[in-house]
Design a protein around this motif. Structure first.
Motif, PDB file in Angstrom:
ATOM      1  N   ASP A   1       0.859  -1.190   0.000  1.00  0.00           N
ATOM      2  CA  ASP A   1       0.000   0.000   0.000  1.00  0.00           C
ATOM      3  C   ASP A   1       0.888   1.230   0.000  1.00  0.00           C
ATOM      4  O   ASP A   1       1.882   1.284   0.723  1.00  0.00           O
ATOM      5  CB  ASP A   1      -0.884   0.032   1.251  1.00  0.00           C
ATOM      6  CG  ASP A   1      -1.879  -1.111   1.297  1.00  0.00           C
ATOM      7  OD1 ASP A   1      -2.175  -1.679   0.230  1.00  0.00           O
ATOM      8  OD2 ASP A   1      -2.349  -1.432   2.395  1.00  0.00           O
ATOM      9  N   TRP A   2       0.529   2.238  -0.797  1.00  0.00           N
ATOM     10  CA  TRP A   2       1.273   3.498  -0.867  1.00  0.00           C
ATOM     11  C   TRP A   2       0.267   4.628  -0.714  1.00  0.00           C
ATOM     12  O   TRP A   2      -0.632   4.780  -1.536  1.00  0.00           O
ATOM     13  CB  TRP A   2       2.000   3.598  -2.189  1.00  0.00           C
ATOM     14  CG  TRP A   2       2.716   4.880  -2.466  1.00  0.00           C
ATOM     15  CD1 TRP A   2       2.922   5.939  -1.644  1.00  0.00           C
ATOM     16  CD2 TRP A   2       3.348   5.246  -3.694  1.00  0.00           C
ATOM     17  NE1 TRP A   2       3.638   6.920  -2.266  1.00  0.00           N
ATOM     18  CE2 TRP A   2       3.910   6.522  -3.543  1.00  0.00           C
ATOM     19  CE3 TRP A   2       3.489   4.608  -4.927  1.00  0.00           C
ATOM     20  CZ2 TRP A   2       4.600   7.177  -4.547  1.00  0.00           C
ATOM     21  CZ3 TRP A   2       4.180   5.251  -5.932  1.00  0.00           C
ATOM     22  CH2 TRP A   2       4.730   6.520  -5.748  1.00  0.00           C
ATOM     23  N   LYS A   3       0.405   5.380   0.358  1.00  0.00           N
ATOM     24  CA  LYS A   3      -0.474   6.538   0.516  1.00  0.00           C
ATOM     25  C   LYS A   3       0.393   7.778   0.671  1.00  0.00           C
ATOM     26  O   LYS A   3       1.514   7.718   1.178  1.00  0.00           O
ATOM     27  CB  LYS A   3      -1.430   6.372   1.698  1.00  0.00           C
ATOM     28  CG  LYS A   3      -0.803   6.469   3.062  1.00  0.00           C
ATOM     29  CD  LYS A   3      -1.865   6.380   4.145  1.00  0.00           C
ATOM     30  CE  LYS A   3      -1.216   6.381   5.520  1.00  0.00           C
ATOM     31  NZ  LYS A   3      -2.206   6.302   6.577  1.00  0.00           N
ATOM     32  N   GLU A   4      -0.156   8.888   0.205  1.00  0.00           N
ATOM     33  CA  GLU A   4       0.535  10.162   0.329  1.00  0.00           C
ATOM     34  C   GLU A   4      -0.271  11.031   1.279  1.00  0.00           C
ATOM     35  O   GLU A   4      -1.466  11.256   1.070  1.00  0.00           O
ATOM     36  CB  GLU A   4       0.672  10.839  -1.037  1.00  0.00           C
ATOM     37  CG  GLU A   4       1.487  12.097  -0.992  1.00  0.00           C
ATOM     38  CD  GLU A   4       1.752  12.684  -2.376  1.00  0.00           C
ATOM     39  OE1 GLU A   4       2.314  13.789  -2.435  1.00  0.00           O
ATOM     40  OE2 GLU A   4       1.386  12.045  -3.383  1.00  0.00           O
ATOM     41  N   ILE A   5       0.389  11.469   2.324  1.00  0.00           N
ATOM     42  CA  ILE A   5      -0.222  12.393   3.275  1.00  0.00           C
ATOM     43  C   ILE A   5       0.522  13.720   3.139  1.00  0.00           C
ATOM     44  O   ILE A   5       1.571  13.764   2.487  1.00  0.00           O
ATOM     45  CB  ILE A   5      -0.181  11.822   4.715  1.00  0.00           C
ATOM     46  CG1 ILE A   5       1.240  11.502   5.144  1.00  0.00           C
ATOM     47  CG2 ILE A   5      -1.063  10.590   4.820  1.00  0.00           C
ATOM     48  CD1 ILE A   5       1.358  11.000   6.571  1.00  0.00           C
ATOM     49  N   PRO A   6       0.014  14.807   3.682  1.00  0.00           N
ATOM     50  CA  PRO A   6       0.658  16.102   3.461  1.00  0.00           C
ATOM     51  C   PRO A   6       2.151  16.144   3.789  1.00  0.00           C
ATOM     52  O   PRO A   6       2.916  16.804   3.088  1.00  0.00           O
ATOM     53  CB  PRO A   6      -0.120  17.049   4.379  1.00  0.00           C
ATOM     54  CG  PRO A   6      -1.475  16.422   4.486  1.00  0.00           C
ATOM     55  CD  PRO A   6      -1.228  14.941   4.450  1.00  0.00           C
ATOM     56  N   GLU A   7       2.590  15.390   4.792  1.00  0.00           N
ATOM     57  CA  GLU A   7       3.994  15.484   5.178  1.00  0.00           C
ATOM     58  C   GLU A   7       4.886  14.346   4.689  1.00  0.00           C
ATOM     59  O   GLU A   7       6.101  14.406   4.850  1.00  0.00           O
ATOM     60  CB  GLU A   7       4.127  15.612   6.705  1.00  0.00           C
ATOM     61  CG  GLU A   7       3.530  14.489   7.514  1.00  0.00           C
ATOM     62  CD  GLU A   7       2.030  14.631   7.773  1.00  0.00           C
ATOM     63  OE1 GLU A   7       1.438  13.663   8.263  1.00  0.00           O
ATOM     64  OE2 GLU A   7       1.437  15.677   7.471  1.00  0.00           O
ATOM     65  N   ALA A   8       4.311  13.276   4.081  1.00  0.00           N
ATOM     66  CA  ALA A   8       5.144  12.137   3.682  1.00  0.00           C
ATOM     67  C   ALA A   8       4.426  11.192   2.728  1.00  0.00           C
ATOM     68  O   ALA A   8       3.212  11.248   2.567  1.00  0.00           O
ATOM     69  CB  ALA A   8       5.571  11.367   4.921  1.00  0.00           C
ATOM     70  N   HIS A   9       5.227  10.290   2.127  1.00  0.00           N
ATOM     71  CA  HIS A   9       4.735   9.113   1.405  1.00  0.00           C
ATOM     72  C   HIS A   9       4.886   7.962   2.389  1.00  0.00           C
ATOM     73  O   HIS A   9       5.942   7.805   3.013  1.00  0.00           O
ATOM     74  CB  HIS A   9       5.585   8.820   0.170  1.00  0.00           C
ATOM     75  CG  HIS A   9       5.504   9.865  -0.883  1.00  0.00           C
ATOM     76  ND1 HIS A   9       4.515   9.881  -1.838  1.00  0.00           N
ATOM     77  CD2 HIS A   9       6.281  10.953  -1.136  1.00  0.00           C
ATOM     78  CE1 HIS A   9       4.696  10.913  -2.635  1.00  0.00           C
ATOM     79  NE2 HIS A   9       5.764  11.582  -2.229  1.00  0.00           N
ATOM     80  N   VAL A  10       3.852   7.127   2.551  1.00  0.00           N
ATOM     81  CA  VAL A  10       3.900   6.014   3.491  1.00  0.00           C
ATOM     82  C   VAL A  10       3.596   4.720   2.729  1.00  0.00           C
ATOM     83  O   VAL A  10       2.577   4.614   2.038  1.00  0.00           O
ATOM     84  CB  VAL A  10       2.885   6.208   4.643  1.00  0.00           C
ATOM     85  CG1 VAL A  10       2.949   5.031   5.610  1.00  0.00           C
ATOM     86  CG2 VAL A  10       3.146   7.518   5.369  1.00  0.00           C
ATOM     87  N   PHE A  11       4.502   3.748   2.863  1.00  0.00           N
ATOM     88  CA  PHE A  11       4.365   2.443   2.221  1.00  0.00           C
ATOM     89  C   PHE A  11       4.181   1.400   3.312  1.00  0.00           C
ATOM     90  O   PHE A  11       4.885   1.419   4.319  1.00  0.00           O
ATOM     91  CB  PHE A  11       5.625   2.106   1.423  1.00  0.00           C
ATOM     92  CG  PHE A  11       5.900   3.059   0.305  1.00  0.00           C
ATOM     93  CD1 PHE A  11       5.481   2.780  -0.977  1.00  0.00           C
ATOM     94  CD2 PHE A  11       6.583   4.244   0.541  1.00  0.00           C
ATOM     95  CE1 PHE A  11       5.732   3.660  -2.018  1.00  0.00           C
ATOM     96  CE2 PHE A  11       6.844   5.126  -0.482  1.00  0.00           C
ATOM     97  CZ  PHE A  11       6.414   4.842  -1.761  1.00  0.00           C
TER      98      PHE A  11
END
Length: 158
Positions: A55-65
């Protein structure tokens, strides 16, 4: 129902298995040349590369895998940065040793290699990547730079 296991290629096949090393060939066992016979031998590992789900999500402060890697230790997983912008996550689960006197009734756990690559945007801080593994879940966080819009005044002529 007895035909299904033989069609899928035996005991180590599972299209939904992230570590499966088998590519199903619909012409396997026929007297003419297989469609997969023209592929290099390393292509047999393609299914394990493709099927690792991350899973790859982008939040305002980072990319999270996030990747579910049950049964793997953090020493069996690599997180690397390639070419400055490519995040690479790879690893390998070793096959359990089979003893001569063992009588297997079912083999559903898989073994093999996996590899996934993700090209990130220019605002990713690739020098600040963090990775952690807890309860078989790998979490990789890539911080992002905050880009403030640059405003440039344009002189109006005339």
């Amino acid at each position: 129902m007895a035909l299904i296991p033989s069609i899928l290629g035996g005991r180590r096949s599972n299209a939904f298995d992230p570590f499966s090393l088998h590519i199903w060939d619909p012409f396997e066992g026929f007297p003419f040349s297989s469609t997969l016979s023209i592929l290099p031998s390393s292509a047999s590992e393609v299914s394990s590369f493709v099927n690792t789900e991350i899973d790859w999500k982008e939040i305002p402060e980072a990319h999270v895998f996030k990747a579910d890697l049950p049964g793997l230790k953090k020493e069996e997983v690599k997180v690397e940065v390639e070419d400055g912008r490519v995040l690479q996550i790879s690893g390998e689960r070793s096959r359990e040793q089979e003893e001569k006197n063992d009588k297997w009734h079912r083999v559903e756990r898989s073994s093999g290699k996996f590899l996934r690559r993700f090209r990130l945007s220019e605002n990713a801080k690739m020098d600040q990547v963090k990775a952690s593994m807890e309860n078989g879940v790998l979490t990789v966080t890539v911080p992002k730079e905050e880009k403030k819009p640059e405003v440039k005044a344009i002189e109006i002529s005339g």
